[in-house]
Design a protein around this motif. Structure first.
Motif, PDB file in Angstrom:
ATOM      1  N   SER A   1       9.333  18.073 -18.957  1.00  0.00           N
ATOM      2  CA  SER A   1       9.357  19.949 -19.280  1.00  0.00           C
ATOM      3  C   SER A   1       8.955  20.303 -18.173  1.00  0.00           C
ATOM      4  O   SER A   1       8.280  19.365 -17.508  1.00  0.00           O
ATOM      5  CB  SER A   1       9.179  20.131 -20.527  1.00  0.00           C
ATOM      6  OG  SER A   1       7.463  19.464 -20.283  1.00  0.00           O
ATOM      7  N   GLU A   2       8.530  21.880 -18.177  1.00  0.00           N
ATOM      8  CA  GLU A   2       7.892  22.469 -17.387  1.00  0.00           C
ATOM      9  C   GLU A   2       6.386  22.556 -17.134  1.00  0.00           C
ATOM     10  O   GLU A   2       6.227  22.613 -17.985  1.00  0.00           O
ATOM     11  CB  GLU A   2       8.738  23.968 -18.030  1.00  0.00           C
ATOM     12  CG  GLU A   2       8.184  25.025 -16.831  1.00  0.00           C
ATOM     13  CD  GLU A   2       9.210  24.757 -15.313  1.00  0.00           C
ATOM     14  OE1 GLU A   2       8.915  25.191 -13.979  1.00  0.00           O
ATOM     15  OE2 GLU A   2      10.433  24.488 -14.902  1.00  0.00           O
ATOM     16  N   VAL A   3       6.176  22.511 -15.520  1.00  0.00           N
ATOM     17  CA  VAL A   3       4.943  22.429 -15.778  1.00  0.00           C
ATOM     18  C   VAL A   3       4.080  24.212 -15.562  1.00  0.00           C
ATOM     19  O   VAL A   3       5.117  24.633 -14.337  1.00  0.00           O
ATOM     20  CB  VAL A   3       4.147  21.126 -15.372  1.00  0.00           C
ATOM     21  CG1 VAL A   3       2.678  21.257 -15.358  1.00  0.00           C
ATOM     22  CG2 VAL A   3       4.968  20.042 -15.871  1.00  0.00           C
ATOM     23  N   MET A   4       3.313  24.544 -16.207  1.00  0.00           N
ATOM     24  CA  MET A   4       2.734  26.070 -15.231  1.00  0.00           C
ATOM     25  C   MET A   4       1.507  25.905 -15.031  1.00  0.00           C
ATOM     26  O   MET A   4       1.068  25.338 -16.043  1.00  0.00           O
ATOM     27  CB  MET A   4       3.674  27.466 -16.729  1.00  0.00           C
ATOM     28  CG  MET A   4       4.372  27.395 -16.796  1.00  0.00           C
ATOM     29  SD  MET A   4       5.431  28.761 -18.029  1.00  0.00           S
ATOM     30  CE  MET A   4       3.864  30.115 -18.100  1.00  0.00           C
ATOM     31  N   VAL A   5       1.350  26.241 -14.137  1.00  0.00           N
ATOM     32  CA  VAL A   5       0.036  26.506 -13.810  1.00  0.00           C
ATOM     33  C   VAL A   5      -0.582  27.478 -13.191  1.00  0.00           C
ATOM     34  O   VAL A   5       0.295  27.742 -12.252  1.00  0.00           O
ATOM     35  CB  VAL A   5      -0.196  24.989 -12.651  1.00  0.00           C
ATOM     36  CG1 VAL A   5      -1.589  25.046 -12.102  1.00  0.00           C
ATOM     37  CG2 VAL A   5       0.347  23.409 -13.286  1.00  0.00           C
ATOM     38  N   GLN A   6      -1.317  27.976 -13.477  1.00  0.00           N
ATOM     39  CA  GLN A   6      -2.223  28.948 -12.814  1.00  0.00           C
ATOM     40  C   GLN A   6      -3.655  28.793 -12.447  1.00  0.00           C
ATOM     41  O   GLN A   6      -4.518  27.643 -12.876  1.00  0.00           O
ATOM     42  CB  GLN A   6      -2.894  30.294 -13.920  1.00  0.00           C
ATOM     43  CG  GLN A   6      -3.841  31.037 -13.579  1.00  0.00           C
ATOM     44  CD  GLN A   6      -3.220  32.305 -13.060  1.00  0.00           C
ATOM     45  OE1 GLN A   6      -1.713  32.098 -13.503  1.00  0.00           O
ATOM     46  NE2 GLN A   6      -4.097  33.102 -11.798  1.00  0.00           N
ATOM     47  N   VAL A   7      -3.517  29.332 -11.391  1.00  0.00           N
ATOM     48  CA  VAL A   7      -4.625  28.778 -10.079  1.00  0.00           C
ATOM     49  C   VAL A   7      -5.254  30.078 -10.150  1.00  0.00           C
ATOM     50  O   VAL A   7      -4.935  30.996  -9.551  1.00  0.00           O
ATOM     51  CB  VAL A   7      -4.618  27.958  -8.929  1.00  0.00           C
ATOM     52  CG1 VAL A   7      -5.484  27.694  -7.521  1.00  0.00           C
ATOM     53  CG2 VAL A   7      -3.710  26.311  -8.722  1.00  0.00           C
ATOM     54  N   THR A   8      -7.046  29.667 -10.126  1.00  0.00           N
ATOM     55  CA  THR A   8      -7.223  31.162  -9.542  1.00  0.00           C
ATOM     56  C   THR A   8      -8.608  30.009  -8.044  1.00  0.00           C
ATOM     57  O   THR A   8      -9.306  29.318  -8.487  1.00  0.00           O
ATOM     58  CB  THR A   8      -8.629  31.763 -10.221  1.00  0.00           C
ATOM     59  OG1 THR A   8      -7.990  31.965 -11.608  1.00  0.00           O
ATOM     60  CG2 THR A   8      -9.476  33.036 -10.619  1.00  0.00           C
ATOM     61  N   PHE A   9      -8.612  30.855  -6.788  1.00  0.00           N
ATOM     62  CA  PHE A   9      -9.673  30.400  -5.866  1.00  0.00           C
ATOM     63  C   PHE A   9     -10.645  32.043  -6.154  1.00  0.00           C
ATOM     64  O   PHE A   9     -10.377  32.830  -5.880  1.00  0.00           O
ATOM     65  CB  PHE A   9      -9.026  30.301  -4.874  1.00  0.00           C
ATOM     66  CG  PHE A   9      -7.482  29.899  -4.314  1.00  0.00           C
ATOM     67  CD1 PHE A   9      -7.907  27.872  -4.472  1.00  0.00           C
ATOM     68  CD2 PHE A   9      -6.612  29.855  -4.539  1.00  0.00           C
ATOM     69  CE1 PHE A   9      -7.090  27.211  -3.844  1.00  0.00           C
ATOM     70  CE2 PHE A   9      -5.412  28.835  -4.516  1.00  0.00           C
ATOM     71  CZ  PHE A   9      -5.738  27.797  -4.566  1.00  0.00           C
TER      72      PHE A   9
END
Length: 107
Positions: A33-41
């Motif tokens: 299924s769809e993988v949603m990733v939120q990345v914060t630098f």
């Protein structure tokens, strides 16, 4: 895979985005299924901070890492997510074991 990036106290760079996307490709092998990733630098004086939140099947996996090198922090953060998702998948797969899956021969 859908990925969104947030940069705090630093400028956005394509090199960081491409490196992160390349590492996150490893997470796709676990789920169809769809993988949603939120990345914060984030940069805080001499420390680089990376936080990743991956959402798969309605479950959220969070990984944070603080290092002096941003690329090292990204690699470690993705490895943590990899372990979390792998552990979750194995728990779902082996839930209740293999009860009743083998026919019993009554002799």
């Amino acid at each position: 895979m859908k990925a969104s990036f947030t940069f705090r106290k630093m400028d956005s760079t394509d090199a960081l985005k491409q490196h992160t996307l390349g590492k996150l490709k490893r997470l796709e092998r676990f789920e169809d299924s769809e993988v949603m990733v939120q990345v914060t630098f984030e940069v805080d004086k001499f420390q680089r901070f990376v936080e990743m939140q991956a959402t798969i099947h309605g479950r959220t996996f969070v990984s944070t890492e603080r290092r002096s090198d941003m690329y090292e922090a990204i690699d470690i953060c993705v490895d943590k997510l990899n372990r979390q998702i792998s552990r979750s998948k194995s728990k779902r797969k082996h839930h209740k074991g293999q009860q009743g899956s083998y026919p019993q021969v009554i002799g």
